[in-house]
Design an enzyme around this catalytic site. Structure first.
Site, PDB file in Angstrom:
ATOM      1  CD  GLU A  49     -40.292 -40.211  53.741  1.00  0.00           C
ATOM      2  OE1 GLU A  49     -39.553 -40.942  53.034  1.00  0.00           O
ATOM      3  OE2 GLU A  49     -41.124 -39.415  53.253  1.00  0.00           O
ATOM      4  CG  PHE A 111     -53.196 -39.517  46.388  1.00  0.00           C
ATOM      5  CD1 PHE A 111     -52.499 -40.235  45.418  1.00  0.00           C
ATOM      6  CD2 PHE A 111     -52.575 -38.427  46.983  1.00  0.00           C
ATOM      7  CE1 PHE A 111     -51.217 -39.869  45.052  1.00  0.00           C
ATOM      8  CE2 PHE A 111     -51.294 -38.053  46.615  1.00  0.00           C
ATOM      9  CZ  PHE A 111     -50.605 -38.779  45.650  1.00  0.00           C
ATOM     10  CD  GLN A 112     -48.947 -39.446  48.828  1.00  0.00           C
ATOM     11  OE1 GLN A 112     -49.103 -38.569  49.671  1.00  0.00           O
ATOM     12  NE2 GLN A 112     -47.861 -39.535  48.081  1.00  0.00           N
ATOM     13  CG  MET A 473     -21.337 -60.648  57.826  1.00  0.00           C
ATOM     14  SD  MET A 473     -19.962 -61.397  58.706  1.00  0.00           S
ATOM     15  CE  MET A 473     -19.761 -60.266  60.074  1.00  0.00           C
TER      16      MET A 473
HETATM   17  C1  LIG Z   1     -23.518 -59.096  61.885  1.00  0.00           C
HETATM   18  C2  LIG Z   1     -23.921 -59.213  63.325  1.00  0.00           C
HETATM   19  C3  LIG Z   1     -23.186 -60.019  64.187  1.00  0.00           C
HETATM   20  C4  LIG Z   1     -23.497 -60.085  65.539  1.00  0.00           C
HETATM   21  N1  LIG Z   1     -22.680 -60.804  66.358  1.00  0.00           N
HETATM   22  C5  LIG Z   1     -22.861 -60.719  67.698  1.00  0.00           C
HETATM   23  C6  LIG Z   1     -21.932 -61.300  68.597  1.00  0.00           C
HETATM   24  O1  LIG Z   1     -20.960 -61.925  68.210  1.00  0.00           O
HETATM   25  N2  LIG Z   1     -22.131 -61.146  69.919  1.00  0.00           N
HETATM   26  C7  LIG Z   1     -23.211 -60.424  70.403  1.00  0.00           C
HETATM   27  O2  LIG Z   1     -23.329 -60.283  71.622  1.00  0.00           O
HETATM   28  N3  LIG Z   1     -24.104 -59.897  69.572  1.00  0.00           N
HETATM   29  C8  LIG Z   1     -23.950 -60.006  68.235  1.00  0.00           C
HETATM   30  N4  LIG Z   1     -24.844 -59.394  67.406  1.00  0.00           N
HETATM   31  C9  LIG Z   1     -25.983 -58.667  68.003  1.00  0.00           C
HETATM   32  C10 LIG Z   1     -27.113 -59.601  68.395  1.00  0.00           C
HETATM   33  O3  LIG Z   1     -27.857 -59.914  67.241  1.00  0.00           O
HETATM   34  C11 LIG Z   1     -28.049 -58.929  69.433  1.00  0.00           C
HETATM   35  O4  LIG Z   1     -28.525 -57.719  68.932  1.00  0.00           O
HETATM   36  C12 LIG Z   1     -27.349 -58.643  70.734  1.00  0.00           C
HETATM   37  O5  LIG Z   1     -26.647 -59.777  71.204  1.00  0.00           O
HETATM   38  C13 LIG Z   1     -28.361 -58.210  71.767  1.00  0.00           C
HETATM   39  O6  LIG Z   1     -27.724 -57.748  72.909  1.00  0.00           O
HETATM   40  P1  LIG Z   1     -28.539 -57.538  74.263  1.00  0.00           P
HETATM   41  O7  LIG Z   1     -29.273 -58.774  74.585  1.00  0.00           O
HETATM   42  O8  LIG Z   1     -27.595 -57.012  75.258  1.00  0.00           O
HETATM   43  O9  LIG Z   1     -29.485 -56.312  73.899  1.00  0.00           O
HETATM   44  P2  LIG Z   1     -31.057 -56.220  73.612  1.00  0.00           P
HETATM   45  O10 LIG Z   1     -31.439 -57.055  72.495  1.00  0.00           O
HETATM   46  O11 LIG Z   1     -31.352 -54.779  73.546  1.00  0.00           O
HETATM   47  O12 LIG Z   1     -31.702 -56.812  74.924  1.00  0.00           O
HETATM   48  C14 LIG Z   1     -31.604 -56.119  76.115  1.00  0.00           C
HETATM   49  C15 LIG Z   1     -32.469 -56.794  77.145  1.00  0.00           C
HETATM   50  O13 LIG Z   1     -32.376 -56.042  78.346  1.00  0.00           O
HETATM   51  C16 LIG Z   1     -33.664 -55.765  78.838  1.00  0.00           C
HETATM   52  N5  LIG Z   1     -33.645 -54.464  79.493  1.00  0.00           N
HETATM   53  C17 LIG Z   1     -33.765 -53.234  78.934  1.00  0.00           C
HETATM   54  N6  LIG Z   1     -33.734 -52.292  79.861  1.00  0.00           N
HETATM   55  C18 LIG Z   1     -33.587 -52.912  81.047  1.00  0.00           C
HETATM   56  C19 LIG Z   1     -33.504 -52.459  82.382  1.00  0.00           C
HETATM   57  N7  LIG Z   1     -33.573 -51.157  82.689  1.00  0.00           N
HETATM   58  N8  LIG Z   1     -33.345 -53.384  83.362  1.00  0.00           N
HETATM   59  C20 LIG Z   1     -33.301 -54.717  83.059  1.00  0.00           C
HETATM   60  N9  LIG Z   1     -33.391 -55.193  81.823  1.00  0.00           N
HETATM   61  C21 LIG Z   1     -33.527 -54.309  80.814  1.00  0.00           C
HETATM   62  C22 LIG Z   1     -34.586 -55.788  77.645  1.00  0.00           C
HETATM   63  O14 LIG Z   1     -35.896 -56.147  78.054  1.00  0.00           O
HETATM   64  C23 LIG Z   1     -33.933 -56.818  76.741  1.00  0.00           C
HETATM   65  O15 LIG Z   1     -34.458 -58.097  76.946  1.00  0.00           O
HETATM   66  C24 LIG Z   1     -24.592 -59.358  66.041  1.00  0.00           C
HETATM   67  C25 LIG Z   1     -25.362 -58.599  65.177  1.00  0.00           C
HETATM   68  C26 LIG Z   1     -25.033 -58.506  63.828  1.00  0.00           C
HETATM   69  C27 LIG Z   1     -25.855 -57.631  62.948  1.00  0.00           C
HETATM   70  C1  LIG Z   2     -30.805 -53.923  54.711  1.00  0.00           C
HETATM   71  C2  LIG Z   2     -29.978 -55.153  54.729  1.00  0.00           C
HETATM   72  N1  LIG Z   2     -29.867 -55.920  53.626  1.00  0.00           N
HETATM   73  C3  LIG Z   2     -29.085 -57.023  53.636  1.00  0.00           C
HETATM   74  C4  LIG Z   2     -28.408 -57.389  54.762  1.00  0.00           C
HETATM   75  C5  LIG Z   2     -27.535 -58.642  54.768  1.00  0.00           C
HETATM   76  N2  LIG Z   2     -26.117 -58.283  55.006  1.00  0.00           N
HETATM   77  C6  LIG Z   2     -25.547 -58.364  56.227  1.00  0.00           C
HETATM   78  S1  LIG Z   2     -23.950 -57.854  56.246  1.00  0.00           S
HETATM   79  C7  LIG Z   2     -23.994 -57.547  54.592  1.00  0.00           C
HETATM   80  C8  LIG Z   2     -22.779 -57.023  53.872  1.00  0.00           C
HETATM   81  C9  LIG Z   2     -22.427 -55.659  54.279  1.00  0.00           C
HETATM   82  O1  LIG Z   2     -21.477 -55.158  53.377  1.00  0.00           O
HETATM   83  P1  LIG Z   2     -20.707 -53.828  53.670  1.00  0.00           P
HETATM   84  O2  LIG Z   2     -21.670 -52.762  54.044  1.00  0.00           O
HETATM   85  O3  LIG Z   2     -19.786 -53.525  52.556  1.00  0.00           O
HETATM   86  O4  LIG Z   2     -19.892 -54.192  54.997  1.00  0.00           O
HETATM   87  P2  LIG Z   2     -18.702 -55.256  55.183  1.00  0.00           P
HETATM   88  O5  LIG Z   2     -19.324 -56.529  55.659  1.00  0.00           O
HETATM   89  O6  LIG Z   2     -18.030 -55.411  53.875  1.00  0.00           O
HETATM   90  O7  LIG Z   2     -17.836 -54.660  56.228  1.00  0.00           O
HETATM   91  C10 LIG Z   2     -25.251 -57.836  54.051  1.00  0.00           C
HETATM   92  C11 LIG Z   2     -25.614 -57.701  52.633  1.00  0.00           C
HETATM   93  C12 LIG Z   2     -28.574 -56.573  55.900  1.00  0.00           C
HETATM   94  N3  LIG Z   2     -27.989 -56.873  57.067  1.00  0.00           N
HETATM   95  N4  LIG Z   2     -29.327 -55.452  55.857  1.00  0.00           N
END
Ligand SMILES: Cc1cc2nc3c(=O)[nH]c(=O)nc-3n(C[C@H](O)[C@H](O)[C@H](O)COP(=O)(O)OP(=O)(O)OC[C@H]3O[C@@H](n4cnc5c(N)ncnc54)[C@H](O)[C@@H]3O)c2cc1C
Ligand SMILES: Cc1ncc(C[n+]2csc(CCOP(=O)(O)OP(=O)(O)O)c2C)c(N)n1
Ligand SMILES: [Mg+2]
Lengths: 569, 182
Positions: A49, A111-112, A473
Site C-alpha cells: 500500500e 479485527f484489523q 548518502m
Molecule cells: C537528500 C536530500 C537533500 C536535499 N538537498 C536540497 C538542496 O540542496 N537544495 C534544495 O533546495 N532542497 C534540497 N532538498 C529538498 C528540501 O528538503 C525541500 O524539500 C525543498 O527545498 C523544498 O522546496 P520548496 O520550498 O520549493 O517546495 P515545498 O516544500 O513544496 O514548498 C513550496 C511552498 O510553495 C507554496 N505554494 C504552493 N503552491 C503555491 C502557489 N500556487 N502559489 C504560491 N505559493 C505556493 C507552499 O505553500 C509551500 O510553502 C533535499 C532533500 C533531500 C532528501
Molecule cells: C525510508 C528511509 N530510510 C532511511 C533514510 C535515510 N537515508 C537517506 S539517504 C540514504 C541512503 C540511500 O542509499 P541508496 O538508495 O543506495 O542511494 P545512494 O545515496 O547510494 O545514491 C538513507 C539510508 C531515508 N531517507 N528514508
C-alpha cells in the site's frame, strides 16, 4: 436511483474525473472492490500500500490532478502512512480511501481496526471518518476539493464497511463544494505589492528563489516575463527545478545543501531575495542566523503560516504566485543589472572547474557521467523520477530540467522507495513521456516489489539504478562527520539484471561510460519496463555540501587534486 | 524586538467530532505551550468557541492564527490580547477545615467573594470565579490550611461593549447543502 455506499464511492470518483486508482483489497474495503467493476475506472493492483500512496502522489505531481489510493482497514491503512506523510511534506494532492470496520465495532479493538483518522491527523491536510451512507458523497467531494485547493495536500476518507453496504436514494451532488471556514485562496494586498515593487526596483543585487509553488501554480511563463523584464537571475529549490528553464541565461541552478557553490555565495551577497512559492527549508538556508543577512526579503506564498516561519521577511505577499507575478510585472522597471550578473559569472567561474564533468576519464564510471549522458541522450525532455540519496542530488545537478513537472522527487520527507511507485503513477498521467526512474541500490530495494506491478499492468518505465554498493548518502556523512566509520552502510544487493528477468522484464548492466548510450538505446527499444544496473564508483561524494546547520557559504568542496586537470569529457 | 507575552485568542470552530483533537494536535505538533484552553458551545447550533491562552511573540501570534485557519473546521480566529475584554476562570477548591479553622477559611472566602458550595466535617468546597490572578490569590491564602483537591475550567474571554464578534461571524458562509459529512 438506489445505490449502495460502495457504488457511491465510484459514482463520485467518476464525476471528479478519476479514471485510475491505485490500491490493494482487504476485508473492510471489499464492498467497494466488488462494485468498482461496474465503473470506468482502472484499478492498478500494487504490491504494497505504500506504493499505492506514492503512485497517487506521482500521478498528482505529473498531472496537476488529484491522485487516488485505496486500501483496507488496519494494516492496509497503516501501510499508506509513509506515502501520506510524503505527500503532506511536499504538498501533493492525493485522496486516500480506506475501508474501516463496521461502525458498531468501532472502538472495540476489532479485527484489523486501526484508528487511521487518529494516526493520520498530523500528516493529512484533513481527514474524515464516515459511518453513514449519506455522508460518503459529501466527504469524498470535500476531500477532492480540499486536496487540490490552496496549498494542496493529502486527504484521507475512512469509510466503515456498513456504510459501504447500506443503500440510499442517490442523487449525484451538484454545484461547488462550500466549506464555511475554509479559505483556500487569497489575494496579495495592493499596498504590499507596491512595497515589493519598490524593493525590486531599488535592488542592485536581487535574486529570485523559485520553489515548487511555481510548478504548482503553472507560473513558468509569468516567471519568465518577470525575470526578463526585471533582469533578475533565478535559483531553484530542489522541488522548483524545471519551474524555470535550466538552460536560460539567467538560470543559476539549485540552491542549498547540495546546490551550486555560486548560487549559495550569490545568496549571501544579494541585497534582495524574492522567494516565489518556496518555504525556506533548512536544507535551503543552512544556519538561519547568517543566512542572507545583507538581503531584504520578499516572500510570495499561498500559505500565510509560512510567512516569517523560518526567515523574517520585509514584505509577505499571501496569494497564488501566478496571480502575484501578474500584479508585479506591469509595475516593475525594465532593468538589466549587468554588474550583478557579471559578479555571479565570476563566482561561477571558480566553481565550474571543480565540476566532475571536467574530470579526465580514467575507465571509471561516475554517477555524474550517467546523469549527464542521460540528459544529453534524452534531449533533457524525459520525465525523471528520483529516489532519495546521492543519486538524487547528482540528478538535480546534472540533469538540466527545462520544463515543469519533469522532475518528481521526495524533497521534504526524503522517502527512500518513493521513485519506482511514483513513476508508475506518473505513467498514467503522461502516457507519452519517456520516464526514467533514477534510484539508489538501497532505495530500489525498498519498493522493488512494484516491478511486479509494472509487469502485470504492462507499464513501461526505465529504471536506472545508480548502484554504488552503499547507502551512499549516509556513507558520505560517515566519511565527512564520523571518521569514515562505515557502520551499516555497505549493502549487498541481488543481481538486479536477474531480478528484472525474474519478473519477465529486461535487465541491462553498465560498467563503463561508453556503454551508457547503448544501454539507453536498448532500454528505449525494448517493450516493457527495463532495469539498467549502473555500477558506479563506490565512494564518490556529492559536492559541494553545506553541512547541516552550517553557514550557507561554508561549503565542503570537491578536493582539488582531482580537479586541476580539467579537460573536456 | 518584541518579546513573547501571554496572549489570548478566541476561535470559533465547527462543533464536529474530533475538532478539539485537531486543535490540540496542532499545538502539540507546532510546539506551542498552552497555558489554558477551554471549549464550549455557543448560542449558534453547530458552532463551538475556544478560548486559548499561550505565550507567543507578535510573529508567533500571527502564525498561530494562520495555523488555526489551516484547520478546515476553523471558522474565525481573533487575537484579543490587546482588546478590552472580560476574562473569567472558575475554580472549585476543596480545602481542609474543621471546627476550629472553618471560620477563618470562610472569612478569607468572603474577602475574595468566593462561595461555599459544600460543607463537610473536615472540609469545605469553595467556588471562585475571576481572573487567573484572583484565583491564584485565594489559593495562596488557602494553602496553609491544606488543599485537598482543585479543578479549574480555564480562561474564558469576551470582549467588552457591543462587539462585532458575532456580527462578523454572520458573514461566514453556510456549508453547501450536500456537505453534511461527518
Ligand atoms: C537528500 C536530500 C537533500 C536535499 N538537498 C536540497 C538542496 O540542496 N537544495 C534544495 O533546495 N532542497 C534540497 N532538498 C529538498 C528540501 O528538503 C525541500 O524539500 C525543498 O527545498 C523544498 O522546496 P520548496 O520550498 O520549493 O517546495 P515545498 O516544500 O513544496 O514548498 C513550496 C511552498 O510553495 C507554496 N505554494 C504552493 N503552491 C503555491 C502557489 N500556487 N502559489 C504560491 N505559493 C505556493 C507552499 O505553500 C509551500 O510553502 C533535499 C532533500 C533531500 C532528501
Ligand atoms: C525510508 C528511509 N530510510 C532511511 C533514510 C535515510 N537515508 C537517506 S539517504 C540514504 C541512503 C540511500 O542509499 P541508496 O538508495 O543506495 O542511494 P545512494 O545515496 O547510494 O545514491 C538513507 C539510508 C531515508 N531517507 N528514508
Ligand atoms: Mg547506493
Amino acid at each position: 436511483m438506489k445505490r449502495t455506499g460502495a457504488q457511491i464511492i465510484w459514482e463520485v470518483l467518476v464525476r471528479e474525473g478519476v479514471d485510475v486508482v491505485f490500491g490493494y483489497p482487504g476485508g473492510a474495503i471489499m464492498p467497494a472492490y466488488d462494485t468498482i467493476l461496474g465503473y470506468p475506472i482502472r484499478h492498478v493492483l500494487v504490491r504494497h500500500e505504500q506504493g499505492a500512496a506514492h503512485m497517487a502522489d506521482g500521478y498528482a505531481r505529473a498531472s496537476g490532478k488529484v491522485g487516488v489510493a485505496i486500501a483496507t482497514s488496519g494494516p492496509g491503512a497503516t501501510n499508506l502512512v509513509t506515502g501520506i506523510a510524503t505527500a503532506m511534506l511536499d504538498s501533493s494532492p492525493i485522496v486516500c480511501i480506506t475501508g474501516q470496520v463496521p461502525s458498531k465495532l468501532l472502538g472495540t479493538d476489532a479485527f484489523q481496526e486501526t484508528d487511521i483518522t487518529g494516526v493520520t491527523l498530523p500528516i493529512t491536510k484533513h481527514n474524515y471518518l464516515v459511518t453513514e451512507v449519506q455522508d460518503i458523497a459529501p466527504a469524498i467531494r470535500e476531500a477532492f476539493y480540499i486536496a487540490r485547493s490552496g496549498r494542496p495536500g493529502p486527504v484521507l476518507v475512512d469509510i466503515t464497511k456498513d456504510a459501504q453496504q447500506a443503500s440510499m436514494d442517490f442523487e449525484p451532488p451538484k454545484g461547488e463544494v462550500r466549506l464555511p471556514g475554509y479559505r483556500p485562496s487569497q489575494q496579495a494586498i495592493q499596498t504590499e505589492i507596491e512595497k515589493a515593487i519598490e524593493l525590486i526596483d531599488e535592488a542592485e543585487r536581487p535574486l529570485i528563489l523559485a520553489g515548487q509553488g511555481i510548478v504548482r501554480a503553472e507560473a513558468t511563463r509569468e516567471l519568465l516575463s518577470f525575470v526578463e523584464k526585471a533582469g533578475i537571475p533565478v535559483a531553484c529549490t530542489l522541488l522548483g527545478l524545471g519551474g524555470f528553464p535550466a538552460t536560460h541565461p539567467l538560470s543559476l541552478g539549485m540552491m542549498g545543501m547540495h546546490g551550486e557553490a555560486w548560487v549559495n555565495n550569490a545568496i549571501q551577497e544579494a541585497d534582495l531575495l524574492i522567494a516565489l512559492g518556496m518555504r525556506f527549508d533548512d536544507r535551503v538556508t543552512g544556519n538561519l542566523k547568517t543566512y542572507a543577512v545583507k538581503a531584504k526579503k520578499i516572500h510570495v506564498e499561498i500559505d500565510r503560516s509560512e510567512i516569517n516561519k523560518n526567515v523574517k521577511v520585509d514584505v509577505g505577499l499571501v496569494g497564488d504566485v501566478r496571480d502575484t507575478l501578474l500584479s508585479l510585472i506591469p509595475g516593475c522597471k525594465q532593468r538589466n543589472r549587468s554588474e550583478w550578473i557579471e559578479r555571479i559569472s565570476l563566482l561561477k567561474g571558480d566553481s565550474a572547474v571543480r565540476d566532475i564533468q571536467q574530470l579526465p576519464y580514467h575507465d571509471k564510471l561516475y554517477a555524474a557521467h550517467v546523469l549527464h549522458d542521460l540528459w544529453r541522450l534524452t534531449d533533457g525532455k524525459a520525465l525523471v523520477v528520483t529516489d532519495v540519496g546521492q543519486h538524487q542530488m547528482w540528478e538535480a545537478q546534472y540533469y538540466k530540467h527545462d520544463y515543469p513537472r519533469k522532475l518528481i522527487t521526495s524533497g521534504g520527507l526524503g522517502t527512500m522507495g518513493f521513485a519506482l511507485p511514483a513513476a508508475i503513477g506518473a505513467r498514467f498521467a503522461k502516457a507519452d513521456d519517456e520516464i526514467w526512474v533514477v534510484v539508489g541500490d538501497g532505495g530500489f530495494q525498498m519498493t522493488a516489489c512494484e516491478l511486479s506491478t509494472c509487469a502485470q499492468e504492462g507499464i513501461k518505465v526505465h529504471v536506472a539504478i545508480i548502484n554504488n554498493g552503499y547507502l551512499g548518502m549516509v556513507r558520505q556523512w560517515q566519511e565527512f562527520f564520523y571518521n569514515r566509520r562505515y557502520s551499516a552502510t555497505p549493502m549487498r544487493s541481488p543481481d538486479f539484471v536477474k531480478l528484472a528477468e525474474a519478473h519477465g522484464l529486461t535487465g541491462i548492466r553498465v560498467t563503463k561510460r561508453e556503454e551508457i548510450a547503448g544501454a539507453v538505446e536498448r532500454a528505449r527499444a525494448t517493450p516493457g519496463t527495463v532495469v539498467v544496473d549502473f555500477r558506479v564508483e563506490q565512494e564518490d561524494s556529492v559536492y559541494p555540501m553545506v553541512p547541516a546547520g552550517a553557514d550557507l557559504n561554508d561549503m565542503i568542496r570537491r578536493p582539488s587534486p582531482i580537479v586541476e586537470t580539467g579537460e573536456d569529457p | 524586538m518584541d518579546r513573547p507575552i501571554l496572549r489570548t485568542f478566541i476561535a470559533y470552530v465547527e462543533d464536529r467530532p474530533g475538532v478539539l483533537n485537531r486543535v490540540a494536535s496542532l499545538f502539540r505538533r507546532r510546539a506551542y505551550n498552552i497555558e489554558s484552553l477551554s471549549v464550549g458551545r455557543t448560542h449558534i447550533a453547530g458552532i463551538s468557541r475556544l478560548t486559548l491562552v499561550l505565550e507567543a511573540d507578535e510573529d508567533g501570534a500571527r502564525r498561530l492564527e494562520a495555523n488555526l485557519y489551516k484547520l478546515v473546521n476553523t471558522l474565525w480566529v481573533r487575537d484579543v490580547t490587546h482588546t478590552a475584554s472580560v476574562a473569567r476562570d472558575l475554580a472549585l477548591i476543596k480545602v481542609k477545615a474543621n471546627a476550629t479553622t472553618r471560620a477563618q477559611v470562610l472569612q478569607l472566602c468572603e474577602v475574595f467573594r468566593a462561595r461555599t458550595v459544600d460543607v463537610a466535617p473536615e472540609a469545605l468546597t469553595i467556588e471562585i470565579t475571576g481572573t487567573g490572578d484572583k484565583i491564584e490569590g485565594l489559593l495562596d491564602v488557602l494553602r496553609p490550611f491544606g488543599i485537598i483537591e482543585m479543578v479549574r475550567t480555564g480562561m474564558i474571554v469576551m470582549t467588552r461593549g457591543a462587539e462585532e464578534a458575532e456580527a462578523r461571524f454572520d458573514s461566514i458562509p453556510a456549508r453547501s447543502a450536500d456537505s453534511g459529512a461527518a
